[in-house]
Motif scaffolding. Structure first.
Motif, short mmCIF file in Angstrom:
data_model
loop_
_atom_site.label_atom_id
_atom_site.label_comp_id
_atom_site.label_asym_id
_atom_site.label_seq_id
_atom_site.Cartn_x
_atom_site.Cartn_y
_atom_site.Cartn_z
N THR A 245 -7.33 -2.53 -3.34
CA THR A 245 -7.95 -2.05 -4.10
C THR A 245 -7.77 -3.12 -5.58
OG1 THR A 245 -6.21 -0.62 -4.97
CG2 THR A 245 -7.61 0.16 -3.60
N ASP A 246 -8.42 -2.94 -6.71
CA ASP A 246 -7.95 -3.50 -7.82
C ASP A 246 -6.78 -3.31 -8.06
OD1 ASP A 246 -10.33 -5.07 -7.81
OD2 ASP A 246 -11.31 -4.06 -9.51
N GLU A 247 -6.24 -1.94 -8.30
CA GLU A 247 -4.76 -1.70 -8.75
C GLU A 247 -3.64 -2.20 -7.78
OE1 GLU A 247 -1.45 0.81 -8.73
OE2 GLU A 247 -2.90 0.68 -7.10
N GLU A 248 -4.15 -2.36 -6.49
CA GLU A 248 -3.13 -2.90 -5.79
C GLU A 248 -3.21 -4.55 -6.09
OE1 GLU A 248 -3.54 0.19 -1.94
OE2 GLU A 248 -4.77 -1.40 -2.02
N LYS A 249 -4.09 -5.15 -6.16
CA LYS A 249 -4.33 -6.54 -6.46
C LYS A 249 -3.51 -6.81 -7.74
CE LYS A 249 -8.97 -6.93 -4.63
NZ LYS A 249 -10.30 -6.67 -5.14
N LYS B 136 0.91 -1.33 -0.10
CA LYS B 136 -0.06 0.12 -0.04
C LYS B 136 0.69 1.20 0.17
CE LYS B 136 -4.43 -1.51 1.63
NZ LYS B 136 -5.25 -0.84 0.73
N ASP C 108 -12.22 -11.53 -8.07
CA ASP C 108 -10.77 -11.40 -7.65
C ASP C 108 -10.06 -12.74 -8.32
OD1 ASP C 108 -11.08 -8.98 -6.06
OD2 ASP C 108 -11.27 -10.16 -4.28
N THR D 260 -6.86 -10.16 -0.54
CA THR D 260 -7.68 -9.29 -1.46
C THR D 260 -8.65 -8.25 -0.76
OG1 THR D 260 -9.13 -11.01 -1.76
CG2 THR D 260 -7.50 -10.87 -3.67
#
Length: 215
Positions: free
Chosen positions: A131-135, A99, A165, A127
């Motif tokens: 966030t999706d970007e972090e995933k 993060k 996810d 997950t």
């Protein structure tokens, strides 16, 4: 997929803070009887390896559940688990570093473990906290570190595996969907989304829903 193939893709799991050796033996017996794998705490791996009822594939966890141990600690924990008889390692990433944008540190942390043991390493990205970007970035770090799989969840954060996810993560590596999967229908949805493996404390219940193919 027949019932045997379905069972081989389930990691029957017990990882709670109150887990006893008797709890582990129950999971080992159930996994062996139904043809599943088992995922247990590292302190019980040596005993499980010596236990007559252990299944063929025995997984354990490293850096669990928060991923905030030092790189050296994760390295030693993984090596100890492998020496004790673990066939697979489920490693938790350092979510805080991800993060903070410290992706190189996350990848280095994982690479320290993948280079230390000659067994498959599944990277738990948690997950529900990303966030999706972090995933995407977490999965990219796992690929960079030569991990074998990515795993959705520890089961100790709010939220678990979702179809969305699994679909996202399967763009990078085989996925172990874990967290909140308690039925045959839920497991099937994860497989259909692209999961290669399921992690669940409800392995027996999941298999009990498998359709009768005797007709």
């Amino acid at each position: 997929m027949n019932r045997e193939e379905f069972a081989e893709r389930i990691d029957h799991t017990v990882l709670g803070p109150e887990t006893t050796w008797d709890d582990v033996k129950t999971v080992l017996d159930e996994a062996t009887e139904d043809g599943m794998n088992a995922c247990i705490p590292p302190c019980y791996v040596a005993g499980a390896e010596a236990y007559d009822g252990a299944p063929e594939t025995l997984a354990t966890v490293v850096g669990f559940p928060h991923g905030q141990a030092s790189m050296a600690s994760k390295h030693d924990e993984a090596v100890n688990a492998w020496n004790d008889g673990a066939d697979e390692i489920d490693l938790v990433i350092n979510v805080g570093r991800l993060k903070a944008g410290e992706d190189d540190a996350v990848a280095a942390d994982v690479a320290e473990v993948t280079a230390a043991v000659p067994v498959p390493v599944k990277v738990i990205v948690e997950t529900a906290l990303l966030t999706d970007e972090e995933k995407h970035r977490a999965c990219e770090a796992a690929v960079e570190a030569d991990a074998d799989m990515v795993k959705t969840s520890t089961g100790f954060a709010d939220g678990g595996a979702t179809v969305a996810d699994v679909e996202l993560m399967s763009e990078y590596l085989p996925v172990k969907a874990s967290g909140g999967i308690g039925s045959y229908e839920a497991a099937t949805a994860m497989f259909e989304a692209g999961a290669a493996r399921i992690g669940a404390s409800s392995g027996v219940e999941i298999l009990s829903g498998f359709p009768d193919q005797s007709d």
